[in-house]
Write a protein that holds these residues in place. Structure first.
Motif, PDB file in Angstrom:
ATOM      1  N   THR A   1       1.052  -0.748  -0.136  1.00  0.00           N
ATOM      2  CA  THR A   1      -0.045  -0.029   0.131  1.00  0.00           C
ATOM      3  C   THR A   1       1.054   1.152   0.033  1.00  0.00           C
ATOM      4  O   THR A   1       1.693   1.202   0.964  1.00  0.00           O
ATOM      5  CB  THR A   1      -0.401  -0.517   0.863  1.00  0.00           C
ATOM      6  OG1 THR A   1      -2.031   0.824   0.848  1.00  0.00           O
ATOM      7  CG2 THR A   1      -0.042   0.199   2.680  1.00  0.00           C
ATOM      8  N   VAL A   2       0.108   2.539  -0.646  1.00  0.00           N
ATOM      9  CA  VAL A   2       1.003   3.918  -0.979  1.00  0.00           C
ATOM     10  C   VAL A   2       0.150   4.676  -0.207  1.00  0.00           C
ATOM     11  O   VAL A   2      -0.122   5.124  -0.362  1.00  0.00           O
ATOM     12  CB  VAL A   2       1.392   3.498  -2.565  1.00  0.00           C
ATOM     13  CG1 VAL A   2       1.579   5.050  -2.683  1.00  0.00           C
ATOM     14  CG2 VAL A   2       2.302   2.524  -2.871  1.00  0.00           C
TER      15      VAL A   2
ATOM     16  N   ARG B   1      -2.833   0.652  -4.043  1.00  0.00           N
ATOM     17  CA  ARG B   1      -2.605   2.330  -4.259  1.00  0.00           C
ATOM     18  C   ARG B   1      -3.543   3.602  -3.926  1.00  0.00           C
ATOM     19  O   ARG B   1      -3.050   4.491  -4.008  1.00  0.00           O
ATOM     20  CB  ARG B   1      -2.808   2.827  -6.487  1.00  0.00           C
ATOM     21  CG  ARG B   1      -3.560   3.309  -6.801  1.00  0.00           C
ATOM     22  CD  ARG B   1      -3.910   2.654  -8.254  1.00  0.00           C
ATOM     23  NE  ARG B   1      -4.590   2.789  -8.955  1.00  0.00           N
ATOM     24  CZ  ARG B   1      -6.957   3.057  -8.701  1.00  0.00           C
ATOM     25  NH1 ARG B   1      -6.021   5.124  -8.724  1.00  0.00           N
ATOM     26  NH2 ARG B   1      -7.213   3.510  -9.443  1.00  0.00           N
TER      27      ARG B   1
ATOM     28  N   TYR C   1      -2.482   5.885 -10.897  1.00  0.00           N
ATOM     29  CA  TYR C   1      -1.048   5.462 -11.511  1.00  0.00           C
ATOM     30  C   TYR C   1      -0.352   5.509 -12.019  1.00  0.00           C
ATOM     31  O   TYR C   1      -0.265   5.949 -13.223  1.00  0.00           O
ATOM     32  CB  TYR C   1      -1.970   3.903 -11.339  1.00  0.00           C
ATOM     33  CG  TYR C   1      -0.145   2.921 -12.263  1.00  0.00           C
ATOM     34  CD1 TYR C   1      -0.208   2.061 -11.111  1.00  0.00           C
ATOM     35  CD2 TYR C   1       0.413   2.674 -13.226  1.00  0.00           C
ATOM     36  CE1 TYR C   1       1.267   1.620 -10.906  1.00  0.00           C
ATOM     37  CE2 TYR C   1       1.301   2.273 -13.355  1.00  0.00           C
ATOM     38  CZ  TYR C   1       1.880   1.254 -12.410  1.00  0.00           C
ATOM     39  OH  TYR C   1       2.714   0.497 -12.640  1.00  0.00           O
TER      40      TYR C   1
ATOM     41  N   VAL D   1       3.055   7.680  -7.820  1.00  0.00           N
ATOM     42  CA  VAL D   1       2.762   5.975  -6.917  1.00  0.00           C
ATOM     43  C   VAL D   1       3.113   5.509  -8.482  1.00  0.00           C
ATOM     44  O   VAL D   1       4.064   4.130  -8.331  1.00  0.00           O
ATOM     45  CB  VAL D   1       1.310   6.153  -7.509  1.00  0.00           C
ATOM     46  CG1 VAL D   1       1.110   5.179  -6.924  1.00  0.00           C
ATOM     47  CG2 VAL D   1       1.284   7.311  -6.113  1.00  0.00           C
ATOM     48  N   LYS D   2       3.350   5.612  -9.827  1.00  0.00           N
ATOM     49  CA  LYS D   2       3.798   4.514 -11.019  1.00  0.00           C
ATOM     50  C   LYS D   2       6.104   4.534 -10.445  1.00  0.00           C
ATOM     51  O   LYS D   2       6.021   2.920 -10.826  1.00  0.00           O
ATOM     52  CB  LYS D   2       3.659   5.793 -12.224  1.00  0.00           C
ATOM     53  CG  LYS D   2       3.772   4.409 -12.895  1.00  0.00           C
ATOM     54  CD  LYS D   2       3.694   5.137 -14.499  1.00  0.00           C
ATOM     55  CE  LYS D   2       3.868   4.194 -15.639  1.00  0.00           C
ATOM     56  NZ  LYS D   2       3.913   4.910 -17.160  1.00  0.00           N
TER      57      LYS D   2
ATOM     58  N   ALA E   1       5.719   1.292  -7.727  1.00  0.00           N
ATOM     59  CA  ALA E   1       5.542   0.238  -8.121  1.00  0.00           C
ATOM     60  C   ALA E   1       6.473  -0.401  -9.152  1.00  0.00           C
ATOM     61  O   ALA E   1       7.263  -1.230  -8.907  1.00  0.00           O
ATOM     62  CB  ALA E   1       4.234   0.072  -8.833  1.00  0.00           C
TER      63      ALA E   1
END
Length: 121
Positions: free
Chosen positions: A28-29, A98, A103, A107-108, A111
């Motif tokens: 989780t972010v 997210r 995304y 965040v991207k 990941a």
């Protein structure tokens, strides 16, 4: 009318339900203007297995003199670090949560860095 935060949490709710049904650990972010945080939470949601964030001293040193946590480079460092900690805890597969954030951008970057460091999702 929902506030911006309420809209984000509403988007996050469905994802969390879907991940809970899968019963796998979730990455989780959370992002703020200054920092980005990542946690790997167990499948039943009871334990935090690994965490990394730009507020950690080692991460700030790795980012150099500026120590800024609100950019893509910082997100990549955090993604790599959380993946390493998760693997050390014996976690290979996770579901990416997210938390309603798009995304895109930081965040991207987080990941993709976690994927490159060996986490599968």
């Amino acid at each position: 009318m929902l506030s911006k935060k309420e809209q984000r949490l509403r988007r996050a709710r469905q994802t969390r339900i879907r991940i809970a049904n899968q019963g796998v650990a979730r990455l989780t972010v959370n992002r703020t203007n200054l920092h980005i945080y990542a946690s790997v939470i167990s499948g039943d949601g009871s334990k935090v297995l690994a965490t990394a964030s730009t507020s950690e001293a080692e991460v700030r040193q790795a980012l150099g003199a500026s120590g800024k946590g609100g950019n893509v480079a910082a997100a990549q460092v955090v993604g790599k670090r959380v993946a390493e900690k998760a693997k050390a805890a014996g976690i290979e597969k996770v579901a990416f949560d997210r938390a309603g954030f798009a995304y895109h951008g930081r965040v991207k970057a987080l990941a993709e860095a976690a994927r490159e460091a060996g986490l599968q999702f």
